[in-house]
Design a protein around this motif. Structure first.
Motif, mmCIF file in Angstrom:
data_model
loop_
_atom_site.group_PDB
_atom_site.id
_atom_site.type_symbol
_atom_site.label_atom_id
_atom_site.label_comp_id
_atom_site.label_asym_id
_atom_site.label_seq_id
_atom_site.Cartn_x
_atom_site.Cartn_y
_atom_site.Cartn_z
ATOM 1 N N GLU A 195 18.480 -2.436 76.061
ATOM 2 C CA GLU A 195 19.751 -3.128 75.844
ATOM 3 C C GLU A 195 19.610 -4.218 74.783
ATOM 4 N N MET A 196 18.490 -4.937 74.829
ATOM 5 C CA MET A 196 18.262 -6.031 73.893
ATOM 6 C C MET A 196 18.250 -5.538 72.448
ATOM 7 N N TYR A 197 17.629 -4.362 72.258
ATOM 8 C CA TYR A 197 17.510 -3.822 70.895
ATOM 9 C C TYR A 197 18.561 -2.753 70.600
ATOM 10 N N ALA A 198 19.539 -2.647 71.487
ATOM 11 C CA ALA A 198 20.649 -1.700 71.301
ATOM 12 C C ALA A 198 20.155 -0.273 71.070
ATOM 13 N N ILE A 199 19.166 0.130 71.877
ATOM 14 C CA ILE A 199 18.628 1.494 71.789
ATOM 15 C C ILE A 199 19.193 2.309 72.951
ATOM 16 N N LYS A 200 19.782 3.439 72.635
ATOM 17 C CA LYS A 200 20.302 4.305 73.681
ATOM 18 C C LYS A 200 19.147 4.932 74.460
ATOM 19 N N GLU A 201 19.381 5.153 75.740
ATOM 20 C CA GLU A 201 18.342 5.741 76.594
ATOM 21 C C GLU A 201 17.940 7.120 76.089
ATOM 22 N N GLU A 202 18.920 7.897 75.636
ATOM 23 C CA GLU A 202 18.633 9.245 75.124
ATOM 24 C C GLU A 202 17.775 9.174 73.861
ATOM 25 N N THR A 203 18.027 8.168 73.031
ATOM 26 C CA THR A 203 17.246 7.987 71.808
ATOM 27 C C THR A 203 15.803 7.635 72.146
#
Length: 221
Positions: A195-203
């Protein structure tokens, strides 16, 4: 297959009712906070009747764990049957495991718990004495089946060139088992980082799979 008698059907239904009630309790409160009295009350049976179907709480707990393991085995088998190469089967297993954890988080949690030293000791004692956990053989065989699905994928990959030929199959399966579980079971701390680095879980999952596969991919990958 012969038809079950009415008495056999009633016994099977009662066993399933007990198992369903125990499942809800274990999902909600875990192992230690539940007693056989709690489960007996839920199904409106005496504790003595409960013991006719399950020897003890450990037997009942592992019956629920086994139910989840069977779902996982069927999930893996369905995932690999449509793939052709060994590497693609490995990818399918990883993705299927991730989906299983999302859909059956409670079963997964109980399965992880069943592999702790405490429950491993129970299984070892039961296997030696044959009087503690009724389904110990089923549990062990299902564990072997799950590993065999991954082993077959690795062996096929080595044969078809999609997995490196210099790898030891058993050691590779051991590595993949640990790596897959670490990848698909994202801890709360890692969720915060994503969430902090705005990374999607799928990514994140795709990136992790790519890293794992990079280390084992063969020349035909």
């Amino acid at each position: 297959m012969s038809k079950l008698s009415r008495r056999e059907r009633e016994k099977l239904k009662r066993r399933n009712d007990i198992l369903d009630a125990a499942e809800k309790k274990f999902f909600e409160k875990g192992y230690d906070q539940i007693s056989m009295d709690d489960i007996a009350d839920d199904v409106e049976l005496s504790k003595a009747t409960l013991y006719l179907y399950f020897k003890n709480k450990a037997s009942l707990y592992f019956a629920v764990v086994i139910k989840g393991m069977k779902i996982l085995r069927d999930t893996f088998n369905k995932a690999v049957e449509k793939e052709v190469t060994g590497l693609r089967k490995i990818i399918a297993i990883i993705e299927a495991y991730y989906d299983y954890i999302q859909l059956h988080a409670n079963y997964y949690r109980l399965n992880v718990s069943s592999r702790s030293p405490r429950f491993t000791k129970m299984l070892e004692e039961s296997e030696e004495e044959s009087n503690m956990i009724e389904d110990v053989e089923t549990y062990i065989n299902l564990t072997k089946e799950l590993l065999e699905i991954l082993t077959n994928a690795v062996s096929l990959g080595i044969k078809d060139g999609t997995v490196r030929k210099d790898l030891n199959p058993i050691q590779t399966v051991m590595f993949l088992g640990a790596a897959i579980e670490a990848t698909v079971q994202i801890s709360p701390e890692y969720h915060l980082l994503l969430e902090m680095y705005a990374i999607k879980e799928e990514t994140y999952l795709k990136h992790s799979i790519d890293l794992i596969l990079h280390g084992i991919a063969g020349e035909k990958a």
